[in-house]
Write a protein that holds these residues in place. Structure first.
Motif, PDB file in Angstrom:
ATOM      1  N   ILE A  73      65.879  68.225  40.503  1.00 43.62           N
ATOM      2  CA  ILE A  73      66.848  67.155  40.283  1.00 43.62           C
ATOM      3  C   ILE A  73      66.646  66.080  41.337  1.00 43.62           C
ATOM      4  O   ILE A  73      66.559  66.383  42.535  1.00 43.62           O
ATOM      5  N   GLY A  74      66.573  64.821  40.912  1.00 48.11           N
ATOM      6  CA  GLY A  74      66.444  63.738  41.881  1.00 48.11           C
ATOM      7  C   GLY A  74      65.930  62.467  41.231  1.00 48.11           C
ATOM      8  O   GLY A  74      65.473  62.473  40.087  1.00 48.11           O
ATOM      9  N   GLN A  79      59.283  59.009  46.861  1.00 43.75           N
ATOM     10  CA  GLN A  79      59.745  59.924  47.900  1.00 43.75           C
ATOM     11  C   GLN A  79      59.974  61.333  47.368  1.00 43.75           C
ATOM     12  O   GLN A  79      59.702  62.327  48.052  1.00 43.75           O
ATOM     13  N   LYS A  80      60.472  61.436  46.133  1.00 42.91           N
ATOM     14  CA  LYS A  80      60.836  62.742  45.577  1.00 42.91           C
ATOM     15  C   LYS A  80      59.622  63.532  45.087  1.00 42.91           C
ATOM     16  O   LYS A  80      59.682  64.750  44.966  1.00 42.91           O
ATOM     17  N   ALA A  81      58.544  62.850  44.756  1.00 38.60           N
ATOM     18  CA  ALA A  81      57.241  63.478  44.484  1.00 38.60           C
ATOM     19  C   ALA A  81      57.289  64.572  43.424  1.00 38.60           C
ATOM     20  O   ALA A  81      56.703  65.637  43.594  1.00 38.60           O
ATOM     21  N   TRP A 102      62.440  71.793  33.879  1.00 37.81           N
ATOM     22  CA  TRP A 102      63.476  70.792  33.629  1.00 37.81           C
ATOM     23  C   TRP A 102      63.448  69.777  34.761  1.00 37.81           C
ATOM     24  O   TRP A 102      63.564  70.140  35.935  1.00 37.81           O
ATOM     25  N   ILE A 103      63.297  68.511  34.408  1.00 36.29           N
ATOM     26  CA  ILE A 103      63.339  67.438  35.391  1.00 36.29           C
ATOM     27  C   ILE A 103      64.542  66.554  35.073  1.00 36.29           C
ATOM     28  O   ILE A 103      64.594  65.913  34.028  1.00 36.29           O
ATOM     29  N   LEU A 104      65.519  66.553  35.979  1.00 41.45           N
ATOM     30  CA  LEU A 104      66.722  65.750  35.800  1.00 41.45           C
ATOM     31  C   LEU A 104      66.668  64.555  36.737  1.00 41.45           C
ATOM     32  O   LEU A 104      66.365  64.700  37.926  1.00 41.45           O
ATOM     33  N   GLY A 105      66.965  63.385  36.202  1.00 44.20           N
ATOM     34  CA  GLY A 105      66.972  62.181  37.013  1.00 44.20           C
ATOM     35  C   GLY A 105      66.285  61.038  36.288  1.00 44.20           C
ATOM     36  O   GLY A 105      65.569  61.240  35.309  1.00 44.20           O
ATOM     37  N   ASN A 147      62.332  71.647  45.116  1.00 44.84           N
ATOM     38  CA  ASN A 147      62.413  70.313  45.692  1.00 44.84           C
ATOM     39  C   ASN A 147      61.062  70.002  46.337  1.00 44.84           C
ATOM     40  O   ASN A 147      60.607  70.743  47.205  1.00 44.84           O
ATOM     41  N   THR A 148      60.424  68.936  45.900  1.00 46.88           N
ATOM     42  CA  THR A 148      59.069  68.617  46.364  1.00 46.88           C
ATOM     43  C   THR A 148      59.029  67.330  47.179  1.00 46.88           C
ATOM     44  O   THR A 148      57.988  66.689  47.295  1.00 46.88           O
ATOM     45  N   SER A 149      60.137  66.944  47.770  1.00 45.37           N
ATOM     46  CA  SER A 149      60.243  65.661  48.466  1.00 45.37           C
ATOM     47  C   SER A 149      59.263  65.533  49.627  1.00 45.37           C
ATOM     48  O   SER A 149      58.905  66.513  50.279  1.00 45.37           O
ATOM     49  N   LYS A 150      58.883  64.281  49.888  1.00 45.56           N
ATOM     50  CA  LYS A 150      58.023  63.981  51.034  1.00 45.56           C
ATOM     51  C   LYS A 150      58.825  63.895  52.327  1.00 45.56           C
ATOM     52  O   LYS A 150      58.312  64.172  53.409  1.00 45.56           O
ATOM     53  N   ASN A 151      60.080  63.491  52.232  1.00 41.24           N
ATOM     54  CA  ASN A 151      60.962  63.464  53.398  1.00 41.24           C
ATOM     55  C   ASN A 151      62.408  63.460  52.936  1.00 41.24           C
ATOM     56  O   ASN A 151      62.727  62.950  51.861  1.00 41.24           O
ATOM     57  N   GLU A 152      63.273  64.029  53.745  1.00 42.28           N
ATOM     58  CA  GLU A 152      64.702  64.090  53.446  1.00 42.28           C
ATOM     59  C   GLU A 152      65.465  64.190  54.767  1.00 42.28           C
ATOM     60  O   GLU A 152      65.033  64.885  55.690  1.00 42.28           O
TER      61      GLU A 152
END
Length: 239
Positions: A73-74, A79-81, A102-105, A147-152
């Motif tokens: 989700i994002g 950034q979210k990658a 499932w990809i939400l966003g 969650n595959t984000s590059k930064n958070e």
């Protein structure tokens, strides 16, 4: 007045403050590095999470699924990658695993991600749900949250997944490592497609591990107590 570069101006402003509040403790170190360890008092105040509300909203409707499901989700942005998840999933599909994604966003990269799913020949397995006002029923039904984000700084969505007792696979970024206590409450993996794929593979192949992670995240959920968060905020104001 002598001209000051923007960073020097910001440092001067921060130095005049009574207190600086950070959303996670892992942000303080780079802040101190950037602003040369200014002496202003620094505290951590996590974003309040209303766990009871999340649990209630997760029951508002039921999402149908017929196989193991991985959810993310994002915003669909750089950034979210989410492209990492699609490529990692291709690796696992080629190894014979079966699951849905499932990809939400919503976001500017939506079409790019859809095109990537086609290129990876897994488009039929990837469901783009778009923006959902209430994403919690989807999260509740999923078997694994990724969650595959590059930064958070402090990824709220991971805290929400914790509140719903999900098995979590997440890339190693500051806020995520802090929430999951460096792997105690979920798998923290590197940023490469292979590392993400291996994290997912470990959970898919090992139902016992999946159940263990779900149990641990429910234990961690007690950390997100909005009443305690508000007391902390009140104490900050009074101090």
């Amino acid at each position: 007045r002598p001209w000051l570069p923007p960073q020097a101006c910001r440092r001067k402003g921060y130095a005049k403050m009574d207190c600086i509040v950070f959303v996670s403790s892992s942000i303080i170190k780079p802040f101190d590095y950037l602003f040369n360890n200014i002496s202003t008092r620094k505290i951590v105040f996590y974003n309040p999470i209303d766990r009871e509300r999340i649990l209630k909203k997760s029951k508002e409707f039921t999402v149908i699924k017929d196989k193991l499901t991985i959810c993310t989700i994002g915003r669909l942005e750089e950034q979210k990658a989410q492209d990492r998840l699609i490529r990692a999933s291709k690796i696992l599909i080629e190894q014979g695993f079966s699951f849905d994604i499932w990809i939400l966003g919503s976001g500017q990269l939506e079409q790019n991600l859809k095109d990537l799913a086609v290129q990876c020949e897994i488009a039929e397995l990837v469901k783009f749900w778009g923006f959902q006002k209430n994403p919690f029923p989807f999260l509740e039904r999923a078997d694994i949250f990724v969650n595959t984000s590059k930064n958070e700084g402090f990824p709220l969505v991971i805290a929400e997944a914790v509140c719903l007792g999900k098995a979590i696979v997440a890339t190693s970024v500051a806020g995520t490592v802090e929430i999951l206590e460096n792997g105690k409450f979920g798998l923290v993996v590197g940023h490469s497609d292979d590392e993400i794929a291996n994290g997912l593979k470990n959970i898919i192949m090992n139902p016992k591990l999946r159940r263990s992670l779900q149990k641990k995240t429910l234990e961690r959920a007690a950390f997100f107590n909005i009443s305690e968060s508000m007391k902390q905020f009140e104490n900050l104001i009074e101090s």
